[in-house]
Design a protein around this motif. Structure first.
Motif, short mmCIF file in Angstrom:
data_model
loop_
_atom_site.label_atom_id
_atom_site.label_comp_id
_atom_site.label_asym_id
_atom_site.label_seq_id
_atom_site.Cartn_x
_atom_site.Cartn_y
_atom_site.Cartn_z
N GLU A 1 -3.32 -13.90 -5.71
CA GLU A 1 -4.33 -14.54 -4.86
C GLU A 1 -4.73 -15.90 -5.44
OE1 GLU A 1 -5.64 -13.61 -1.90
OE2 GLU A 1 -4.40 -11.82 -1.82
N GLY A 2 -4.86 -15.97 -6.76
CA GLY A 2 -5.22 -17.24 -7.41
C GLY A 2 -4.17 -18.30 -7.21
N ARG A 3 -2.92 -17.95 -7.47
CA ARG A 3 -1.83 -18.92 -7.30
C ARG A 3 -1.72 -19.37 -5.85
NH1 ARG A 3 0.78 -15.23 -10.71
NH2 ARG A 3 1.87 -14.35 -8.91
N THR A 4 -1.86 -18.42 -4.93
CA THR A 4 -1.76 -18.73 -3.51
C THR A 4 -2.86 -19.69 -3.09
OG1 THR A 4 -0.75 -16.58 -3.05
CG2 THR A 4 -1.76 -17.72 -1.19
N LEU A 5 -4.08 -19.44 -3.54
CA LEU A 5 -5.18 -20.32 -3.15
C LEU A 5 -5.03 -21.71 -3.75
CD1 LEU A 5 -7.69 -20.84 -1.58
CD2 LEU A 5 -9.03 -19.88 -3.47
N VAL A 6 -4.58 -21.80 -4.99
CA VAL A 6 -4.38 -23.13 -5.59
C VAL A 6 -3.40 -23.94 -4.75
CG1 VAL A 6 -3.38 -24.34 -7.56
CG2 VAL A 6 -5.02 -22.52 -7.95
N GLU A 7 -2.29 -23.32 -4.37
CA GLU A 7 -1.29 -24.03 -3.56
C GLU A 7 -1.85 -24.38 -2.18
OE1 GLU A 7 1.49 -25.37 -4.68
OE2 GLU A 7 0.76 -24.59 -6.59
N LYS A 8 -2.58 -23.47 -1.58
CA LYS A 8 -3.19 -23.72 -0.28
C LYS A 8 -4.17 -24.88 -0.35
CE LYS A 8 -5.79 -21.34 3.34
NZ LYS A 8 -6.35 -20.06 3.77
N LEU A 9 -4.99 -24.91 -1.41
CA LEU A 9 -5.96 -25.99 -1.55
C LEU A 9 -5.28 -27.34 -1.78
CD1 LEU A 9 -8.80 -24.29 -3.63
CD2 LEU A 9 -8.75 -24.78 -1.17
N LYS A 10 -4.19 -27.34 -2.53
CA LYS A 10 -3.44 -28.59 -2.73
C LYS A 10 -2.90 -29.12 -1.41
CE LYS A 10 -2.06 -27.86 -7.53
NZ LYS A 10 -0.93 -27.61 -8.45
N MET A 11 -2.36 -28.22 -0.58
CA MET A 11 -1.85 -28.64 0.72
C MET A 11 -2.99 -29.11 1.63
SD MET A 11 1.31 -26.02 1.56
CE MET A 11 0.23 -24.65 1.88
N THR A 12 -4.14 -28.44 1.53
CA THR A 12 -5.29 -28.83 2.33
C THR A 12 -5.78 -30.22 1.94
OG1 THR A 12 -5.93 -26.52 2.59
CG2 THR A 12 -7.64 -28.16 2.96
N LEU A 13 -5.77 -30.53 0.64
CA LEU A 13 -6.17 -31.86 0.20
C LEU A 13 -5.32 -32.93 0.85
CD1 LEU A 13 -6.75 -31.41 -3.65
CD2 LEU A 13 -8.47 -31.66 -1.86
N VAL A 14 -4.02 -32.70 0.90
CA VAL A 14 -3.11 -33.66 1.51
C VAL A 14 -3.36 -33.72 3.02
CG1 VAL A 14 -0.68 -34.17 1.98
CG2 VAL A 14 -1.38 -33.40 -0.30
N HIS A 15 -3.47 -32.57 3.64
CA HIS A 15 -3.67 -32.50 5.09
C HIS A 15 -4.94 -33.25 5.52
CE1 HIS A 15 -3.74 -30.88 9.15
NE2 HIS A 15 -4.97 -30.44 8.92
N LEU A 16 -6.04 -33.06 4.78
CA LEU A 16 -7.30 -33.71 5.12
C LEU A 16 -7.42 -35.13 4.57
CD1 LEU A 16 -9.78 -30.75 4.46
CD2 LEU A 16 -8.96 -31.57 6.68
N GLY A 17 -6.49 -35.51 3.68
CA GLY A 17 -6.59 -36.82 3.03
C GLY A 17 -7.69 -36.86 1.99
N TYR A 18 -7.97 -35.73 1.34
CA TYR A 18 -9.07 -35.62 0.37
C TYR A 18 -8.59 -35.70 -1.07
CZ TYR A 18 -12.45 -33.97 3.92
OH TYR A 18 -13.29 -33.86 4.99
N ASP B 1 -12.91 -7.33 -16.39
CA ASP B 1 -14.34 -7.15 -16.56
C ASP B 1 -14.77 -6.02 -15.63
OD1 ASP B 1 -16.94 -7.66 -17.39
OD2 ASP B 1 -17.28 -9.15 -15.83
N GLN B 2 -15.33 -4.99 -16.18
CA GLN B 2 -15.78 -3.84 -15.40
C GLN B 2 -14.65 -3.26 -14.55
OE1 GLN B 2 -19.23 -5.20 -13.27
NE2 GLN B 2 -20.42 -5.48 -15.12
N ALA B 3 -13.48 -3.08 -15.18
CA ALA B 3 -12.29 -2.52 -14.53
C ALA B 3 -11.76 -3.38 -13.40
CB ALA B 3 -12.56 -1.09 -14.06
N ARG B 4 -12.05 -4.68 -13.44
CA ARG B 4 -11.54 -5.61 -12.43
C ARG B 4 -10.97 -6.83 -13.15
NH1 ARG B 4 -12.91 -4.20 -7.43
NH2 ARG B 4 -12.70 -6.26 -6.51
N TYR B 5 -9.94 -7.41 -12.57
CA TYR B 5 -9.35 -8.64 -13.09
C TYR B 5 -9.88 -9.79 -12.25
CZ TYR B 5 -6.24 -5.59 -15.64
OH TYR B 5 -5.74 -4.65 -16.49
N THR B 6 -10.28 -10.85 -12.92
CA THR B 6 -10.93 -11.97 -12.25
C THR B 6 -10.10 -13.24 -12.43
OG1 THR B 6 -13.08 -10.98 -12.64
CG2 THR B 6 -13.06 -13.32 -12.10
N TYR B 7 -9.91 -13.97 -11.34
CA TYR B 7 -9.23 -15.25 -11.36
C TYR B 7 -10.24 -16.30 -10.93
CZ TYR B 7 -5.55 -18.68 -10.88
OH TYR B 7 -4.77 -19.79 -11.04
#
Length: 111
Positions: free
Chosen positions: A37-54, A71-77
């Motif tokens: 999920e972390g890797r996917t969101l990073v790539e999505k945000l990079k594409m969004t930056l280009v798409h929006l010109g941000y 942390d508390q039996a959960r992995y956090t990204y």
């Protein structure tokens, strides 16, 4: 004095108060899902930056290596965004963050 020097340094590095920090956090009980999920969101945000010109308004920091913590039996990204105040619409950019992610604008602690 020390205060003025700190402000100069913060301006040069685009740290608050000259930018905003947004922390995006995703937790899951499976490490592989949290990392994917972390890797996917990073790539999505990079594409969004280009798409929006941000590209000149947002810096995606801490993308590598993965920051995974059990942390508390959960992995956090966590993804840290450094956002310049001149961004046309922060809300327009953050709407691309999917459900399940916590958005913390100007967090007290970034770690």
């Amino acid at each position: 004095d020390l205060y003025d020097e700190e402000l100069k340094l913060r301006r040069a590095l685009d740290y608050p108060p000259y930018s905003r920090i947004v922390r995006l956090t995703f937790s899951h009980h499976q490490a592989s899902r949290a990392a994917r999920e972390g890797r996917t969101l990073v790539e999505k945000l990079k594409m969004t930056l280009v798409h929006l010109g941000y590209q000149k308004f947002v810096e995606i920091a801490d993308t590598s290596p993965l920051f995974v913590r059990k942390d508390q039996a959960r992995y956090t990204y966590t993804i840290i965004l450094k956002i310049k105040p001149e961004i046309p619409s922060l809300r327009n950019f953050l709407r691309f963050v999917p459900a399940g992610w916590l958005i913390d604008a100007d967090p007290r602690e970034v770690v």
